[in-house]
Design a protein around this motif. Structure first.
Motif, PDB file in Angstrom:
ATOM      1  N   THR A  18      56.947  72.251  67.939  1.00  0.00           N
ATOM      2  CA  THR A  18      56.293  71.918  69.205  1.00  0.00           C
ATOM      3  C   THR A  18      57.313  71.427  70.227  1.00  0.00           C
ATOM      4  OG1 THR A  18      54.353  71.259  67.925  1.00  0.00           O
ATOM      5  CG2 THR A  18      54.375  70.663  70.248  1.00  0.00           C
ATOM      6  N   ALA A  19      58.265  70.599  69.785  1.00  0.00           N
ATOM      7  CA  ALA A  19      59.308  70.119  70.695  1.00  0.00           C
ATOM      8  C   ALA A  19      60.175  71.271  71.177  1.00  0.00           C
ATOM      9  CB  ALA A  19      60.164  69.067  70.010  1.00  0.00           C
ATOM     10  N   GLY A  20      60.298  72.317  70.360  1.00  0.00           N
ATOM     11  CA  GLY A  20      61.067  73.494  70.743  1.00  0.00           C
ATOM     12  C   GLY A  20      60.284  74.468  71.590  1.00  0.00           C
ATOM     13  N   GLY A  21      59.096  74.050  72.064  1.00  0.00           N
ATOM     14  CA  GLY A  21      58.291  74.900  72.934  1.00  0.00           C
ATOM     15  C   GLY A  21      57.395  75.860  72.192  1.00  0.00           C
ATOM     16  N   GLY A  22      57.244  75.650  70.874  1.00  0.00           N
ATOM     17  CA  GLY A  22      56.464  76.585  70.079  1.00  0.00           C
ATOM     18  C   GLY A  22      55.073  76.087  69.745  1.00  0.00           C
ATOM     19  N   ILE A  23      54.413  76.864  68.904  1.00  0.00           N
ATOM     20  CA  ILE A  23      53.029  76.597  68.532  1.00  0.00           C
ATOM     21  C   ILE A  23      52.990  76.074  67.101  1.00  0.00           C
ATOM     22  CG2 ILE A  23      52.583  78.941  67.671  1.00  0.00           C
ATOM     23  CD1 ILE A  23      49.867  78.809  69.062  1.00  0.00           C
ATOM     24  N   ASN A  24      52.244  75.000  66.878  1.00  0.00           N
ATOM     25  CA  ASN A  24      52.136  74.388  65.556  1.00  0.00           C
ATOM     26  C   ASN A  24      50.742  74.651  64.999  1.00  0.00           C
ATOM     27  OD1 ASN A  24      52.257  72.879  63.251  1.00  0.00           O
ATOM     28  ND2 ASN A  24      52.393  70.886  64.268  1.00  0.00           N
ATOM     29  N   PRO A  25      50.616  75.525  63.984  1.00  0.00           N
ATOM     30  CA  PRO A  25      49.287  75.847  63.445  1.00  0.00           C
ATOM     31  C   PRO A  25      48.513  74.625  62.974  1.00  0.00           C
ATOM     32  CG  PRO A  25      50.927  77.395  62.634  1.00  0.00           C
ATOM     33  CD  PRO A  25      51.681  76.303  63.329  1.00  0.00           C
ATOM     34  N   ALA A  26      49.234  73.547  62.615  1.00  0.00           N
ATOM     35  CA  ALA A  26      48.539  72.350  62.144  1.00  0.00           C
ATOM     36  C   ALA A  26      47.707  71.701  63.243  1.00  0.00           C
ATOM     37  CB  ALA A  26      49.553  71.345  61.597  1.00  0.00           C
ATOM     38  N   ASP A  27      47.980  72.055  64.508  1.00  0.00           N
ATOM     39  CA  ASP A  27      47.223  71.487  65.623  1.00  0.00           C
ATOM     40  C   ASP A  27      45.936  72.257  65.904  1.00  0.00           C
ATOM     41  OD1 ASP A  27      49.246  69.638  65.943  1.00  0.00           O
ATOM     42  OD2 ASP A  27      50.308  70.825  67.453  1.00  0.00           O
ATOM     43  N   PHE A  28      45.654  73.296  65.101  1.00  0.00           N
ATOM     44  CA  PHE A  28      44.523  74.180  65.364  1.00  0.00           C
ATOM     45  C   PHE A  28      43.519  74.121  64.222  1.00  0.00           C
ATOM     46  CE2 PHE A  28      47.920  75.650  67.964  1.00  0.00           C
ATOM     47  CZ  PHE A  28      47.357  76.288  69.057  1.00  0.00           C
ATOM     48  N   ALA A  29      42.249  74.146  64.600  1.00  0.00           N
ATOM     49  CA  ALA A  29      41.211  74.242  63.582  1.00  0.00           C
ATOM     50  C   ALA A  29      41.252  75.606  62.914  1.00  0.00           C
ATOM     51  CB  ALA A  29      39.841  73.994  64.216  1.00  0.00           C
ATOM     52  N   SER A  30      41.610  76.635  63.698  1.00  0.00           N
ATOM     53  CA  SER A  30      41.743  77.996  63.186  1.00  0.00           C
ATOM     54  C   SER A  30      43.160  78.473  63.479  1.00  0.00           C
ATOM     55  CB  SER A  30      40.718  78.921  63.861  1.00  0.00           C
ATOM     56  OG  SER A  30      40.856  80.246  63.414  1.00  0.00           O
ATOM     57  N   ASN A  31      43.941  78.717  62.429  1.00  0.00           N
ATOM     58  CA  ASN A  31      45.347  79.096  62.573  1.00  0.00           C
ATOM     59  C   ASN A  31      45.465  80.379  63.404  1.00  0.00           C
ATOM     60  OD1 ASN A  31      47.996  79.925  62.256  1.00  0.00           O
ATOM     61  ND2 ASN A  31      48.076  79.517  60.058  1.00  0.00           N
ATOM     62  N   PRO A  32      46.130  80.347  64.583  1.00  0.00           N
ATOM     63  CA  PRO A  32      46.175  81.524  65.459  1.00  0.00           C
ATOM     64  C   PRO A  32      47.245  82.550  65.095  1.00  0.00           C
ATOM     65  CG  PRO A  32      47.309  79.710  66.509  1.00  0.00           C
ATOM     66  CD  PRO A  32      46.766  79.172  65.206  1.00  0.00           C
ATOM     67  N   LEU A  33      48.027  82.313  64.043  1.00  0.00           N
ATOM     68  CA  LEU A  33      49.038  83.287  63.647  1.00  0.00           C
ATOM     69  C   LEU A  33      48.360  84.571  63.173  1.00  0.00           C
ATOM     70  CD1 LEU A  33      51.684  81.054  61.812  1.00  0.00           C
ATOM     71  CD2 LEU A  33      51.547  81.706  64.226  1.00  0.00           C
ATOM     72  N   PRO A  34      49.103  85.690  63.113  1.00  0.00           N
ATOM     73  CA  PRO A  34      48.474  86.974  62.766  1.00  0.00           C
ATOM     74  C   PRO A  34      47.617  86.899  61.509  1.00  0.00           C
ATOM     75  CG  PRO A  34      50.728  87.333  63.474  1.00  0.00           C
ATOM     76  CD  PRO A  34      50.546  85.849  63.398  1.00  0.00           C
ATOM     77  N   LEU A  35      46.534  87.652  61.524  1.00  0.00           N
ATOM     78  CA  LEU A  35      45.607  87.674  60.402  1.00  0.00           C
ATOM     79  C   LEU A  35      46.348  88.006  59.112  1.00  0.00           C
ATOM     80  CD1 LEU A  35      42.619  87.558  59.493  1.00  0.00           C
ATOM     81  CD2 LEU A  35      42.524  90.033  59.886  1.00  0.00           C
ATOM     82  N   GLY A  36      46.123  87.193  58.079  1.00  0.00           N
ATOM     83  CA  GLY A  36      46.773  87.412  56.796  1.00  0.00           C
ATOM     84  C   GLY A  36      48.063  86.646  56.621  1.00  0.00           C
ATOM     85  N   THR A  37      48.555  86.004  57.687  1.00  0.00           N
ATOM     86  CA  THR A  37      49.767  85.198  57.554  1.00  0.00           C
ATOM     87  C   THR A  37      49.491  84.041  56.596  1.00  0.00           C
ATOM     88  OG1 THR A  37      50.428  85.708  59.823  1.00  0.00           O
ATOM     89  CG2 THR A  37      51.477  83.810  58.787  1.00  0.00           C
ATOM     90  N   PRO A  38      50.331  83.846  55.580  1.00  0.00           N
ATOM     91  CA  PRO A  38      50.090  82.735  54.649  1.00  0.00           C
ATOM     92  C   PRO A  38      50.020  81.406  55.391  1.00  0.00           C
ATOM     93  CG  PRO A  38      51.801  84.191  53.811  1.00  0.00           C
ATOM     94  CD  PRO A  38      51.527  84.626  55.221  1.00  0.00           C
ATOM     95  N   ALA A  39      49.225  80.505  54.855  1.00  0.00           N
ATOM     96  CA  ALA A  39      49.113  79.186  55.470  1.00  0.00           C
ATOM     97  C   ALA A  39      50.485  78.526  55.498  1.00  0.00           C
ATOM     98  CB  ALA A  39      48.139  78.327  54.681  1.00  0.00           C
ATOM     99  N   PRO A  40      50.873  77.948  56.616  1.00  0.00           N
ATOM    100  CA  PRO A  40      52.182  77.306  56.686  1.00  0.00           C
ATOM    101  C   PRO A  40      52.243  76.093  55.760  1.00  0.00           C
ATOM    102  CG  PRO A  40      50.883  76.796  58.632  1.00  0.00           C
ATOM    103  CD  PRO A  40      50.120  77.825  57.871  1.00  0.00           C
TER     104      PRO A  40
END
Length: 517
Positions: free
Chosen positions: A194-216
C-alpha cells in the motif's frame, strides 16, 4: 491620306473605343460574379502600307482584350463551409458534365481550371460551383494529411445511411508510474504494498485480484524464549526493558547485555548494535544501527520497531510474558539470523518463519462494499466512449492497480492489473469494477515483460446493463511502459476504439489546409 482614309481611320478609332466600353460594361455587370476577373483593353496603332517612307502617314487604331485571370481577386467571407478562395497563384481542377444519365453526371475526362470557389455539395455528393463545374481532388492519409495519390478525380461523398459498428477493439498506450501516488499510499506503513502505491487484498471483503488467484499469505508469528531483566529480583522483560543498564533493585535492563560485535539479519537487512552511538539510525539501503553506548536509553521496543520496519508488518511485533513475538508481515517469510550474542540476549533463534495461508482467493471483481478501498489504492487509467451493436454510446472507465512491487524485496516484481467499471451505481455485494484478468509484469528497465502478445482479450464486457461483448485491448510493442513519474499517475498516450454510431453524412467542410473534412 485622302478623305476616305481619314473617315475610315476615325471609324476605326470609334470601334476601338466601343470595344473598350464593352469591356468596361462587362466588368461592371460582373462585379458580383464569384471568381470573375475583369477584362482590360489594350490599344495598338495600325501602320498603313506606304511605298515611300518619307510620305508615311498616321495609321488607325485597333483594340484587344487584356485578360487578368492571374491577378489576385478580392477574397470575401461566406457562411458556406465548402466555399473556397485561392490566395496567390493556382487554380481549382474541375470537370464539366457532358450529360446527366439517371440523375448521375457523365464526364468527358477533360480537366479544366478555374478560380471560382463557390462550391457546394449537390444531391449526388459532388462539390459543384456556380458555373456548373465539378471539383476534383486527390485522397489524403487521414493520419498525416499527406496526399496518397497524384491523379485528381471528381470528388463525391456518399451520404447513404451507415449502420452502427460495435466496438470490438481498443487501442491503448500509456506509461504507468513506478511508484503510484494513491490516496492510501501516503499514510500507509512503510515497506508495504500500500505504501508503494499498490493494492492490498487484505483491505477488501472480496479479493479483487484475477479470478482463481491463490489467496495471498497472511501474517504469522515467531515466538522466542523467555528472557528476564537484570533486576535484583529478576522479572520477565517487557517492550520497555532497556538494552543498556546496571543491575539494581529498580533496574529493567536485559539480563545479558548485547556485546558488540553483534547483529541481527532480518530478510537480508542488517541490524547492527553499536557502542559508538546512543540512537537508532537507518541508512539508504534499509540497514539499521541501534546505539547501545553507555548512556543509551533504547529499549527492546527499539529492536521490535526496527524488525517491523524491515518486514513491513502491519501487525506490530510485541513482547508477551518475557518472549519476543515477531510478526512475519505479508510481503515475505521471516528469515532471521545473527552474529555475536544478539540472538541469545533477545531469546531468539535463527531460522525461517513461513507466512500463514490466506483464505481470500481472487474473485476478479470489486464490489460496492469495497469501492472506497479500491479508489484509494488504484489510479485512473483513462476513459473511452465505446458503442454497442445498436450504436449506443457507452462510457468505459478504466483504472490501474499495482498488485506487486519489486521494492518489496526478493521474490517480488512490478505487476499491475487493469479494471473496467461495470456499474456506476453498485452497492453492497454488487459488482462495481471487473478485473480484466491479465497480470501486466514489467522489467527493471520499464519495459513490459508479460503478456508477450499485443492483444489482451476481455470477455463479456457490459456497463450499466449495456452489453459490449468481447473486447480486445491492442497494446503495441513499447507502448505500455513503467517509468518514474513525479505525479505518480498514469500518462495516457493513446486510448481509441473502432466502433461508431449509425448515421448519415451531415456536412462537408474545407479546412485551412484545403482538405475536405
Amino acid at each position: 491620306m485622302g478623305i476616305f482614309d481619314a473617315l475610315n481611320t476615325s471609324v476605326g478609332g470609334l470601334q476601338a473605343q466601343s470595344f473598350a466600353l464593352q469591356n468596361i460594361s462587362g466588368n461592371i455587370a460582373n462585379a458580383s460574379t464569384t471568381g470573375y476577373k475583369g477584362i482590360g483593353t489594350s490599344f495598338e496603332d495600325l501602320i498603313p502600307d506606304a511605298t515611300t517612307p518619307s510620305r508615311q502617314v498616321a495609321g488607325g487604331v485597333t483594340a484587344f482584350a487584356q485578360a487578368t485571370i492571374t491577378t489576385q481577386g478580392t477574397v470575401s467571407a461566406t457562411t458556406v463551409a465548402t466555399n473556397m478562395a485561392i490566395n496567390g497563384d493556382g487554380f481549382f481542377s474541375v470537370q464539366k458534365a457532358s450529360a446527366v444519365v439517371d440523375n448521375v453526371p457523365v464526364f468527358t475526362g477533360v480537366t479544366d481550371y478555374t478560380r471560382r470557389g463557390d462550391f457546394q455539395v449537390n444531391a449526388n455528393g459532388n462539390l459543384i460551383n456556380g458555373a456548373g463545374y465539378y471539383l476534383m481532388g486527390v485522397t489524403v492519409d487521414p493520419k498525416t494529411g499527406n496526399p496518397t495519390g497524384n491523379v485528381p478525380q471528381v470528388l463525391q461523398f456518399q451520404n447513404n445511411f451507415i449502420p452502427a459498428q460495435s466496438t470490438t477493439a481498443i487501442q491503448y498506450a500509456a506509461n504507468l508510474p513506478t511508484t503510484p501516488k494513491t490516496p492510501a499510499s501516503s499514510g500507509a506503513q512503510a515497506g508495504t504494498i500500500t505504501a508503494g502505491g499498490g493494492i492490498n487484498p487484505a483491505d477488501f471483503a472480496s479479493n479483487p485480484l484475477p479470478l482463481g488467484t491463490p489467496a495471498p499469505p497472511v501474517n504469522a508469528f515467531f515466538t522466542g524464549t523467555i528472557i528476564n531483566n537484570d533486576n535484583t529480583t529478576p522479572a520477565a522483560i517487557t517492550a520497555a526493558t532497556q538494552l543498556v543498564g546496571t543491575a539494581s533493585a529498580t533496574s529493567n535492563d536485559l539480563a545479558t547485555a548485547i556485546t558488540p560485535p553483534a547483529s541481527l539479519t532480518v530478510n537480508g537487512k542488517t541490524i547492527t548494535f553499536s557502542t559508538a552511538q546512543t540512537t537508532s539510525t537507518t541508512d539508504s539501503s534499509g540497514n539499521v544501527t541501534i546505539g547501545i553506548g553507555p548512556t543509551s536509553t533504547l529499549t527492546v521496543q527499539s529492536v521490535l520497531s526496527a524488525i517491523d520496519g524491515i518486514t513491513g508488518a502491519t501487525t506490530a511485533s510485541t513482547v508477551n510474558s518475557g518472549k519476543l513475538v515477531l510478526s512475519t508481515g505479508t510481503n515475505q517469510d521471516l528469515v532471521i539470523s545473527g552474529t555475536g550474542n544478539a540472538l541469545a540476549a533477545l531469546g531468539l533463534s535463527a531460522g525461517t518463519t513461513v507466512r500463514a495461508t490466506g483464505t481470500n482467493p481472487g474473485t476478479g471483481i470489486v464490489t460496492g462494499n469495497d469501492l472506497t478501498a479500491f479508489t484509494n489504492e488504484s489510479i485512473s487509467g483513462g476513459a473511452v466512449t465505446a458503442f454497442n451493436a445498436a450504436g449506443t454510446p457507452i462510457n468505459v472507465q478504466l483504472r490501474w492497480a499495482k498488485t506487486d512491487s519489486a521494492s518489496l524485496g526478493t521474490g517480488h516484481q512490478d505487476s499491475w492489473n487493469l479494471f473496467y467499471q461495470t456499474s456506476t451505481s453498485a452497492t453492497g455485494a454488487q459488482t462495481a469494477w471487473v478485473n480484466t484478468g491479465t497480470n501486466f509484469v514489467f522489467n527493471a528497465n520499464g519495459s513490459l515483460a508479460s503478456p508477450a502478445g499485443s492483444a489482451v482479450s476481455v470477455p463479456a464486457v457490459s456497463v450499466d446493463g449495456q452489453v459490449l461483448g468481447n473486447l480486445t485491448f491492442n497494446i503495441g510493442a513499447g507502448t505500455l511502459t513503467q517509468f518514474a513519474s513525479t505525479a505518480g499517475a498514469a500518462t495516457i498516450n493513446n486510448l481509441t476504439q473502432n466502433g461508431f454510431a449509425a448515421g448519415q453524412l451531415q456536412s462537408v467542410a474545407i479546412n485551412n489546409s484545403g482538405i475536405v473534412v
